[in-house]
Scaffold this motif. Structure first.
Motif, PDB file in Angstrom:
ATOM      1  N   GLN A   1      23.481  -4.185  -8.156  1.00 27.96           N
ATOM      2  CA  GLN A   1      22.242  -4.742  -7.990  1.00 27.96           C
ATOM      3  C   GLN A   1      21.128  -3.503  -8.121  1.00 27.96           C
ATOM      4  OE1 GLN A   1      21.770  -5.996  -3.866  1.00 27.96           O
ATOM      5  NE2 GLN A   1      21.802  -4.199  -3.039  1.00 27.96           N
ATOM      6  N   GLU A   2      19.908  -3.876  -8.415  1.00 29.36           N
ATOM      7  CA  GLU A   2      18.746  -3.047  -8.300  1.00 29.36           C
ATOM      8  C   GLU A   2      17.746  -3.353  -7.250  1.00 29.36           C
ATOM      9  OE1 GLU A   2      17.552  -1.649 -13.002  1.00 29.36           O
ATOM     10  OE2 GLU A   2      17.237  -3.667 -12.257  1.00 29.36           O
ATOM     11  N   ILE A   3      17.386  -2.096  -6.802  1.00 30.34           N
ATOM     12  CA  ILE A   3      16.226  -2.330  -5.627  1.00 30.34           C
ATOM     13  C   ILE A   3      15.099  -1.648  -6.217  1.00 30.34           C
ATOM     14  CG2 ILE A   3      15.803  -1.798  -3.235  1.00 30.34           C
ATOM     15  CD1 ILE A   3      18.551  -1.545  -2.885  1.00 30.34           C
ATOM     16  N   MET A   4      14.004  -2.379  -6.005  1.00 31.09           N
ATOM     17  CA  MET A   4      12.867  -1.696  -6.591  1.00 31.09           C
ATOM     18  C   MET A   4      11.456  -1.739  -5.380  1.00 31.09           C
ATOM     19  SD  MET A   4      12.328  -3.239 -10.263  1.00 31.09           S
ATOM     20  CE  MET A   4      13.617  -4.500  -9.855  1.00 31.09           C
ATOM     21  N   VAL A   5      10.951  -0.835  -5.008  1.00 29.88           N
ATOM     22  CA  VAL A   5      10.227  -0.489  -3.987  1.00 29.88           C
ATOM     23  C   VAL A   5       8.603  -0.250  -4.416  1.00 29.88           C
ATOM     24  CG1 VAL A   5       9.783   0.483  -1.687  1.00 29.88           C
ATOM     25  CG2 VAL A   5      11.977   0.183  -2.546  1.00 29.88           C
ATOM     26  N   GLY A   6       7.973  -1.039  -4.232  1.00 29.77           N
ATOM     27  CA  GLY A   6       6.578  -0.621  -4.742  1.00 29.77           C
ATOM     28  C   GLY A   6       5.549  -0.489  -3.421  1.00 29.77           C
ATOM     29  N   PRO A   7       5.340   0.799  -3.258  1.00 34.32           N
ATOM     30  CA  PRO A   7       4.408   1.197  -2.050  1.00 34.32           C
ATOM     31  C   PRO A   7       2.956   0.742  -2.345  1.00 34.32           C
ATOM     32  CG  PRO A   7       5.159   3.054  -2.921  1.00 34.32           C
ATOM     33  CD  PRO A   7       5.770   2.114  -3.746  1.00 34.32           C
ATOM     34  N   GLU A   8       2.231   0.132  -1.737  1.00 34.25           N
ATOM     35  CA  GLU A   8       0.881  -0.173  -2.182  1.00 34.25           C
ATOM     36  C   GLU A   8      -0.014  -0.491  -1.077  1.00 34.25           C
ATOM     37  OE1 GLU A   8      -2.325  -0.177  -4.855  1.00 34.25           O
ATOM     38  OE2 GLU A   8      -0.107   0.189  -5.311  1.00 34.25           O
ATOM     39  N   ASN A   9      -1.252   0.342  -0.698  1.00 35.16           N
ATOM     40  CA  ASN A   9      -2.026   0.075   0.392  1.00 35.16           C
ATOM     41  C   ASN A   9      -1.601  -0.092   1.819  1.00 35.16           C
ATOM     42  OD1 ASN A   9      -4.206   0.011  -1.520  1.00 35.16           O
ATOM     43  ND2 ASN A   9      -3.879  -2.207  -1.976  1.00 35.16           N
ATOM     44  N   GLY A  10      -0.351   0.522   2.111  1.00 33.80           N
ATOM     45  CA  GLY A  10       0.152   0.675   3.467  1.00 33.80           C
ATOM     46  C   GLY A  10       1.234  -0.296   3.448  1.00 33.80           C
ATOM     47  N   TYR A  11       1.604  -1.124   2.605  1.00 34.79           N
ATOM     48  CA  TYR A  11       2.578  -2.103   2.628  1.00 34.79           C
ATOM     49  C   TYR A  11       3.839  -1.667   1.359  1.00 34.79           C
ATOM     50  CZ  TYR A  11      -0.754  -5.281   4.677  1.00 34.79           C
ATOM     51  OH  TYR A  11      -1.645  -5.732   5.568  1.00 34.79           O
ATOM     52  N   LEU A  12       4.702  -2.264   1.584  1.00 33.34           N
ATOM     53  CA  LEU A  12       5.905  -1.957   0.730  1.00 33.34           C
ATOM     54  C   LEU A  12       6.261  -3.318   0.190  1.00 33.34           C
ATOM     55  CD1 LEU A  12       8.332   0.377   2.788  1.00 33.34           C
ATOM     56  CD2 LEU A  12       6.700   0.885   0.838  1.00 33.34           C
ATOM     57  N   LEU A  13       6.454  -3.577  -0.991  1.00 31.33           N
ATOM     58  CA  LEU A  13       6.911  -4.611  -1.517  1.00 31.33           C
ATOM     59  C   LEU A  13       8.431  -4.256  -2.022  1.00 31.33           C
ATOM     60  CD1 LEU A  13       7.256  -7.539  -2.776  1.00 31.33           C
ATOM     61  CD2 LEU A  13       6.102  -6.678  -4.700  1.00 31.33           C
TER      62      LEU A  13
ATOM     63  N   ALA B   1       6.791  -5.569   3.681  1.00 28.19           N
ATOM     64  CA  ALA B   1       6.618  -4.875   5.261  1.00 28.19           C
ATOM     65  C   ALA B   1       5.312  -4.241   5.246  1.00 28.19           C
ATOM     66  CB  ALA B   1       7.694  -3.817   5.267  1.00 28.19           C
ATOM     67  N   ASN B   2       4.752  -4.046   6.730  1.00 33.80           N
ATOM     68  CA  ASN B   2       3.722  -3.455   6.837  1.00 33.80           C
ATOM     69  C   ASN B   2       3.545  -2.124   6.991  1.00 33.80           C
ATOM     70  OD1 ASN B   2       4.332  -3.146   9.351  1.00 33.80           O
ATOM     71  ND2 ASN B   2       3.076  -4.643  10.243  1.00 33.80           N
ATOM     72  N   ALA B   3       2.634  -1.187   7.296  1.00 38.69           N
ATOM     73  CA  ALA B   3       2.643   0.256   7.311  1.00 38.69           C
ATOM     74  C   ALA B   3       3.724   0.689   8.604  1.00 38.69           C
ATOM     75  CB  ALA B   3       1.308   0.729   7.430  1.00 38.69           C
ATOM     76  N   ASP B   4       3.880  -0.135   9.480  1.00 39.06           N
ATOM     77  CA  ASP B   4       4.467   0.313  10.732  1.00 39.06           C
ATOM     78  C   ASP B   4       6.064  -0.056  10.301  1.00 39.06           C
ATOM     79  OD1 ASP B   4       2.490   0.749  12.231  1.00 39.06           O
ATOM     80  OD2 ASP B   4       2.176  -1.066  12.826  1.00 39.06           O
ATOM     81  N   GLY B   5       6.516  -0.667   9.127  1.00 41.01           N
ATOM     82  CA  GLY B   5       8.027  -0.854   8.890  1.00 41.01           C
ATOM     83  C   GLY B   5       8.417  -2.026   9.268  1.00 41.01           C
ATOM     84  N   ILE B   6       7.405  -2.992   9.649  1.00 35.61           N
ATOM     85  CA  ILE B   6       7.977  -4.516  10.189  1.00 35.61           C
ATOM     86  C   ILE B   6       7.830  -5.314   8.928  1.00 35.61           C
ATOM     87  CG2 ILE B   6       7.111  -6.020  11.881  1.00 35.61           C
ATOM     88  CD1 ILE B   6       6.038  -3.988  13.548  1.00 35.61           C
ATOM     89  N   PRO B   7       8.956  -6.109   8.689  1.00 41.98           N
ATOM     90  CA  PRO B   7       8.970  -7.062   7.653  1.00 41.98           C
ATOM     91  C   PRO B   7       8.011  -8.284   8.179  1.00 41.98           C
ATOM     92  CG  PRO B   7      11.119  -6.507   8.164  1.00 41.98           C
ATOM     93  CD  PRO B   7      10.154  -5.808   9.091  1.00 41.98           C
ATOM     94  N   ILE B   8       6.905  -8.423   7.241  1.00 40.25           N
ATOM     95  CA  ILE B   8       5.978  -9.600   7.390  1.00 40.25           C
ATOM     96  C   ILE B   8       6.247 -10.939   6.844  1.00 40.25           C
ATOM     97  CG2 ILE B   8       4.377  -7.963   8.356  1.00 40.25           C
ATOM     98  CD1 ILE B   8       2.820  -8.079   5.553  1.00 40.25           C
ATOM     99  N   ARG B   9       7.390 -10.563   5.592  1.00 43.83           N
ATOM    100  CA  ARG B   9       7.394 -11.790   4.771  1.00 43.83           C
ATOM    101  C   ARG B   9       8.635 -11.529   4.062  1.00 43.83           C
ATOM    102  NH1 ARG B   9       8.345 -14.001  -0.174  1.00 43.83           N
ATOM    103  NH2 ARG B   9       7.345 -16.034  -0.558  1.00 43.83           N
ATOM    104  N   SER B  10       9.762 -12.097   4.120  1.00 48.59           N
ATOM    105  CA  SER B  10      11.138 -12.143   3.512  1.00 48.59           C
ATOM    106  C   SER B  10      11.809 -13.258   3.320  1.00 48.59           C
ATOM    107  CB  SER B  10      11.822 -11.062   4.572  1.00 48.59           C
ATOM    108  OG  SER B  10      13.317 -10.894   4.166  1.00 48.59           O
ATOM    109  N   THR B  11      12.629 -13.314   2.267  1.00 49.04           N
ATOM    110  CA  THR B  11      13.273 -14.158   1.941  1.00 49.04           C
ATOM    111  C   THR B  11      14.825 -13.814   2.466  1.00 49.04           C
ATOM    112  OG1 THR B  11      14.125 -13.090  -0.170  1.00 49.04           O
ATOM    113  CG2 THR B  11      12.259 -14.605  -0.326  1.00 49.04           C
TER     114      THR B  11
END
Length: 100
Positions: A76-88, A23-33
């Motif tokens: 399940q496990e959820i991992m969130v990596g914030p980096e350079n304004g993006y969230l993985l 997701a981008n900095a605005d919280g919009i998913p830009i790539r997803s499965t």
């Protein structure tokens, strides 16, 4: 973006991975499965939680920074990596760690 795609493909190829979202900095998913609705739901919730966790880490130690937020649930496990304004965001099946 070739290197990013290759890395995501390696991650997604792991048997326990249920899906990924970027997701981008605005919280919009830009790539997803996941489908758009499910991806948006995860991003909305996890973006807020990540901001709170980041603030908590900085409140405790102003020189520290949140690298990964990891949430373990029953299935399940959820991992969130914030980096350079993006969230993985990575979701995977929870696998109990065995003690040997």
């Amino acid at each position: 973006m070739g290197e990013v795609e290759e890395t995501l493909q390696r991650i997604e190829a792991q048997g326990s991975v249920l899906g990924t979202i970027i997701a981008n900095a605005d919280g919009i998913p830009i790539r997803s499965t996941f489908d758009n609705s499910k991806a948006a739901k995860y991003v909305d919730s996890l973006r807020q939680l990540t901001l709170m966790a980041r603030g908590t880490v900085r409140d405790i130690d102003p020189e520290n920074e949140l690298v990964v937020l990891r949430i373990s649930a029953k299935n399940q496990e959820i991992m969130v990596g914030p980096e350079n304004g993006y969230l993985l965001i990575l979701l995977q099946r929870f696998e109990k760690y065995s003690r040997t």
